[in-house]
Design a protein around this motif. Structure first.
Motif, short mmCIF file in Angstrom:
data_model
loop_
_atom_site.label_atom_id
_atom_site.label_comp_id
_atom_site.label_asym_id
_atom_site.label_seq_id
_atom_site.Cartn_x
_atom_site.Cartn_y
_atom_site.Cartn_z
N PHE A 13 0.83 -1.21 0.00
CA PHE A 13 0.00 0.00 0.00
C PHE A 13 0.87 1.26 0.00
CE2 PHE A 13 -2.27 3.23 2.56
CZ PHE A 13 -3.37 3.43 1.76
N GLY A 14 1.79 1.34 0.95
CA GLY A 14 2.62 2.55 1.11
C GLY A 14 3.48 2.84 -0.10
N LYS A 37 13.13 -2.68 1.47
CA LYS A 37 11.99 -1.85 1.05
C LYS A 37 12.48 -0.45 0.67
CE LYS A 37 8.79 -4.85 2.17
NZ LYS A 37 7.85 -5.40 1.23
N ALA A 73 1.45 3.88 6.88
CA ALA A 73 0.95 2.77 6.06
C ALA A 73 1.42 1.43 6.61
CB ALA A 73 1.41 2.97 4.62
N ILE A 74 1.62 1.38 7.93
CA ILE A 74 1.97 0.11 8.57
C ILE A 74 0.65 -0.59 8.89
CG2 ILE A 74 3.02 -0.98 10.60
CD1 ILE A 74 4.67 1.61 10.95
N GLY A 75 0.51 -1.85 8.50
CA GLY A 75 -0.75 -2.51 8.76
C GLY A 75 -0.63 -3.65 9.75
N ASP A 76 0.11 -4.67 9.37
CA ASP A 76 0.17 -5.91 10.16
C ASP A 76 0.61 -5.68 11.60
OD1 ASP A 76 -0.66 -7.28 8.01
OD2 ASP A 76 1.34 -7.94 7.37
N LYS A 99 -3.47 3.90 8.10
CA LYS A 99 -4.15 2.74 7.50
C LYS A 99 -4.56 1.77 8.61
CE LYS A 99 -2.12 -1.20 5.57
NZ LYS A 99 -1.42 -1.98 4.55
#
Ligand code: ADP
Length: 220
Positions: A13-14, A37, A73-76, A99
């Motif tokens: 996403f990010g 990344k 945009a960190i999700g997990d 997010k």
């Protein structure tokens, strides 16, 4: 005016978000804890940094409070996402977008001061569902729970008809506010005698229930 953005978390996403903002000539920095990344995006952004966004000193040294918008945009890793938003808030970042992966995650992000919370999977799922059910609707902007603006594809058998002949206002209480032509030109507030051309998209404002009714009708 172009803006300054920082994107924290360069996952799927990010990274797409950061690239899209940079392609429109904004100043964009990317931050990720993982070297690979950051390396992937090194040449696609203004700058990319390896850093842990929960580390106060690193975030301070990047001067994030001077950016217009910081996107988390960190999700997990929910803990890292929450700690990062708290820290950005403390640093005085003017606008934080975060997010969320779940409803509960989203509620926490709002409570601790995120200015905008996005649910990419949920929103994309809802959008696809709408799109499958109403293939004539190209784009939709919800104005409130009751009203929207929609771009509706005109079926080919209506080409040549005038706006007046469609009688959208009387039949559905909807208003055509613009027409987008195939060459991307836009006619604002078309008159009643405008005759519809092949590929025209009607930009229509009105109640959601009336818009749905029209969309169903056009499908028949
Ligand atoms: P996506 O579904 O968009 O790929 P992920 O949650 O998998 O989302 O990826 C988020 C990114 O955030 C990963 O690249 C990860 O390395 C990065 N990340 C996770 N925790 C931190 C942190 N504390 N600081 C900086 N980046 C982080």
């Amino acid at each position: 005016m172009k803006k300054q953005y920082a994107v924290i978390g360069l996952g799927r996403f990010g990274s797409h978000l950061a690239r899209a903002l940079y392609e429109e000539e904004n100043e964009v920095i990317g931050i990720d804890i993982r070297e690979d990344k950051v390396e992937d995006l090194q040449n696609d952004l203004s700058q990319a940094f390896i850093a842990d966004s929960t580390d106060e000193d690193s975030m301070k040294s990047l001067g994030l409070r001077n950016f217009d918008v910081v996107i988390v945009a960190i999700g997990d890793d929910m803990e890292a996402s929450i700690l990062t938003v708290v820290l950005l808030k403390e640093l005085g970042v003017p606008y934080i977008v975060a997010k969320a992966l779940s409803k509960r995650h989203g509620l926490v992000l709002t409570k601790i001061g995120a200015d905008q919370v996005v649910f990419p999977e949920r929103d994309m799922g809802l959008r696809l569902a709408q799109n499958l059910m109403h293939p004539n609707i190209i784009d939709q902007l919800r104005l409130s729970d009751d009203y929207s603006i929609e771009e509706i594809k005109v079926p080919s058998d209506l080409v040549g008809q005038t706006i007046q002949a469609l009688d959208i206002r009387a039949k559905y209480q909807l208003n055509v506010i613009a027409i987008r032509h195939t060459d991307e030109e836009v006619s604002i507030a078309p008159g009643p005698d405008y005759s519809i051309k092949n590929g025209d998209l009607l930009v229509i404002i009105g109640k959601n229930k009336d818009l749905n009714e029209l969309s169903q009708k056009l499908k028949e």
